[in-house]
Design a protein around this motif. Sequence first.
Motif, PDB file in Angstrom:
ATOM      1  N   ASN A 270       0.816  -1.149  -0.194  1.00  0.00           N
ATOM      2  CA  ASN A 270      -0.208   0.041  -0.070  1.00  0.00           C
ATOM      3  C   ASN A 270       0.756   1.173  -0.120  1.00  0.00           C
ATOM      4  O   ASN A 270       0.386   2.139  -0.660  1.00  0.00           O
ATOM      5  CB  ASN A 270      -0.924  -0.035   1.306  1.00  0.00           C
ATOM      6  N   LEU A 273       2.400   1.638  -3.505  1.00  0.00           N
ATOM      7  CA  LEU A 273       1.312   1.941  -4.667  1.00  0.00           C
ATOM      8  C   LEU A 273       0.821   3.417  -4.500  1.00  0.00           C
ATOM      9  O   LEU A 273       0.368   4.144  -5.154  1.00  0.00           O
ATOM     10  CB  LEU A 273       0.191   1.046  -4.627  1.00  0.00           C
ATOM     11  N   ARG A 274       0.924   3.968  -3.048  1.00  0.00           N
ATOM     12  CA  ARG A 274       0.521   5.246  -2.731  1.00  0.00           C
ATOM     13  C   ARG A 274       1.816   6.223  -3.428  1.00  0.00           C
ATOM     14  O   ARG A 274       1.548   7.195  -4.015  1.00  0.00           O
ATOM     15  CB  ARG A 274       0.580   5.666  -1.458  1.00  0.00           C
ATOM     16  N   GLU A 279      -2.567   4.005  -8.384  1.00  0.00           N
ATOM     17  CA  GLU A 279      -4.160   3.985  -8.364  1.00  0.00           C
ATOM     18  C   GLU A 279      -4.408   5.142  -8.814  1.00  0.00           C
ATOM     19  O   GLU A 279      -5.671   5.151  -9.765  1.00  0.00           O
ATOM     20  CB  GLU A 279      -4.549   4.050  -6.942  1.00  0.00           C
ATOM     21  N   HIS A 280      -3.693   6.473  -8.797  1.00  0.00           N
ATOM     22  CA  HIS A 280      -4.199   7.443  -9.561  1.00  0.00           C
ATOM     23  C   HIS A 280      -4.467   7.298 -11.042  1.00  0.00           C
ATOM     24  O   HIS A 280      -5.218   7.998 -11.738  1.00  0.00           O
ATOM     25  CB  HIS A 280      -3.553   8.675  -9.200  1.00  0.00           C
ATOM     26  N   LEU A 282      -4.672   4.660 -12.669  1.00  0.00           N
ATOM     27  CA  LEU A 282      -5.718   3.998 -13.275  1.00  0.00           C
ATOM     28  C   LEU A 282      -7.083   4.604 -13.231  1.00  0.00           C
ATOM     29  O   LEU A 282      -7.866   4.491 -14.155  1.00  0.00           O
ATOM     30  CB  LEU A 282      -5.845   2.691 -12.549  1.00  0.00           C
ATOM     31  N   SER A 283      -7.314   5.409 -12.165  1.00  0.00           N
ATOM     32  CA  SER A 283      -8.447   6.505 -12.203  1.00  0.00           C
ATOM     33  C   SER A 283      -8.642   7.394 -13.209  1.00  0.00           C
ATOM     34  O   SER A 283      -9.920   7.691 -13.630  1.00  0.00           O
ATOM     35  CB  SER A 283      -8.643   6.885 -10.799  1.00  0.00           C
ATOM     36  N   VAL A 310      -2.453  -4.983  -6.236  1.00  0.00           N
ATOM     37  CA  VAL A 310      -2.480  -4.551  -7.781  1.00  0.00           C
ATOM     38  C   VAL A 310      -3.875  -4.971  -8.111  1.00  0.00           C
ATOM     39  O   VAL A 310      -4.524  -4.387  -8.815  1.00  0.00           O
ATOM     40  CB  VAL A 310      -1.284  -5.155  -8.451  1.00  0.00           C
ATOM     41  N   GLN A 312      -6.510  -5.811  -6.223  1.00  0.00           N
ATOM     42  CA  GLN A 312      -7.682  -4.909  -5.607  1.00  0.00           C
ATOM     43  C   GLN A 312      -7.752  -3.748  -6.346  1.00  0.00           C
ATOM     44  O   GLN A 312      -8.823  -3.178  -6.602  1.00  0.00           O
ATOM     45  CB  GLN A 312      -7.403  -4.941  -4.236  1.00  0.00           C
ATOM     46  N   LEU A 313      -6.679  -2.839  -6.465  1.00  0.00           N
ATOM     47  CA  LEU A 313      -6.698  -1.428  -7.052  1.00  0.00           C
ATOM     48  C   LEU A 313      -7.343  -1.828  -8.425  1.00  0.00           C
ATOM     49  O   LEU A 313      -8.050  -0.885  -8.930  1.00  0.00           O
ATOM     50  CB  LEU A 313      -5.413  -0.730  -6.945  1.00  0.00           C
ATOM     51  N   ALA A 314      -6.621  -2.564  -9.249  1.00  0.00           N
ATOM     52  CA  ALA A 314      -7.107  -2.718 -10.866  1.00  0.00           C
ATOM     53  C   ALA A 314      -8.480  -3.025 -10.929  1.00  0.00           C
ATOM     54  O   ALA A 314      -9.172  -2.623 -11.837  1.00  0.00           O
ATOM     55  CB  ALA A 314      -6.229  -3.462 -11.456  1.00  0.00           C
ATOM     56  N   GLN A 317     -11.118  -0.483 -10.726  1.00  0.00           N
ATOM     57  CA  GLN A 317     -11.376   0.331 -11.710  1.00  0.00           C
ATOM     58  C   GLN A 317     -11.703  -0.307 -12.838  1.00  0.00           C
ATOM     59  O   GLN A 317     -11.727   0.150 -14.223  1.00  0.00           O
ATOM     60  CB  GLN A 317      -9.704   1.088 -12.209  1.00  0.00           C
TER      61      GLN A 317
END
Length: 376
Positions: A270, A273-274, A279-280, A282-283, A310, A312-314, A317
Amino acid sequence: MRIALIPDKFKGSLTATQVCDAMEAGIREAYPGAEIRRFAASDGGDGFLEAVRAVRPVEVVQALVTDPIGREITAPFLYDPRTGDAFIEMAKASGMEMLSPGERNPMRTDTRGTGQLILKAVQRGARHIFVGLGGSGTNDGGCGIASVFGYRFLDRDEQALLPAGGNLERIAHIVQPKDLPIPRQVRITAVNDVNNPLWGPQGAAQVYAAQKGASPEDIHRLDAGLQNLEERVREQLGVDSGSLPGAGAAGGTAFGLKCFLGADFTSGTNLVLRLNGFEHYLSKHKTAYVFTGEGRIDAQTLNGKLIQGVLQLASAQKCPVVAICGKCDAPMDALKSLGFEAVLEVSDPRKSLDYAMAHAHELVAEAVQGFLQQNK
């Protein structure tokens, strides 16, 4: 076509950057004009500094420390003078890969080198120190680190003990330093992605010590030693942290950092990835695929590891995730049910492991190219 790459290393074969190179080579064969975005990745273990350097303007500071068996070495840490953040990778000072097979013995190794890096970061002016755990060759419960900051560990005869794994069962008295050489405003964070408690069937020794060179008898003693350490810490320091998820990380180093230096815990995945903006990205950008992976996918892969973060975040989105691995020891159906678009195992069962490791670049590139061509 837009594709994001965020693999872990293939341990012993390819670094995370080299895995990205291989993936990109395969993508270019299938889609020469693809827009490819790479993201540095680490779960806090090996490669932590590399992942941070890829996304932060930091100074690389070299420090003279000791390795797990006491030899003097030079090890790096990262320092960001703008924020006062420092980043330490335990594997650079106390790592198993620093030792030859014959030198690996968690009964004798210690974490003093990692403690020396932390102290150097404090002396540099760091206000928040992130210690990436993983890849350690130690099982000393963080006592080596504590000794650097003035803690002493005594046996029943009040004789000083070296802070090695084999001495944990002999600790009867913990002497605290009168003045801990860390300003109160300095925060220390242990960065890791395992949930193991300090001792017991899922603890540091029983799960990880064998791969560090411990015999079955050693494992029994190391586990008993960690239990003794927890009891002495609870009785004498008033801290009860042995059962916390993650306390057993890196041979109990997470436990030691918390009990002796007041550290908190955070997820390495985490955190990275921050830091890296995955995350930003992909959004904000419609992405056809995310390619991730590691050398071996098994039951531990989704236990707080990079690939889990990876995925979870993907998935949030609605971006398909393809995992590449050298060897898959988890049921493919189960992995797909978790949300993977595909899991590609690149090793050829007809050929040796040595062959797969030597040709990992070509195998990864071919797997990626084949997947994309099949799914045009």
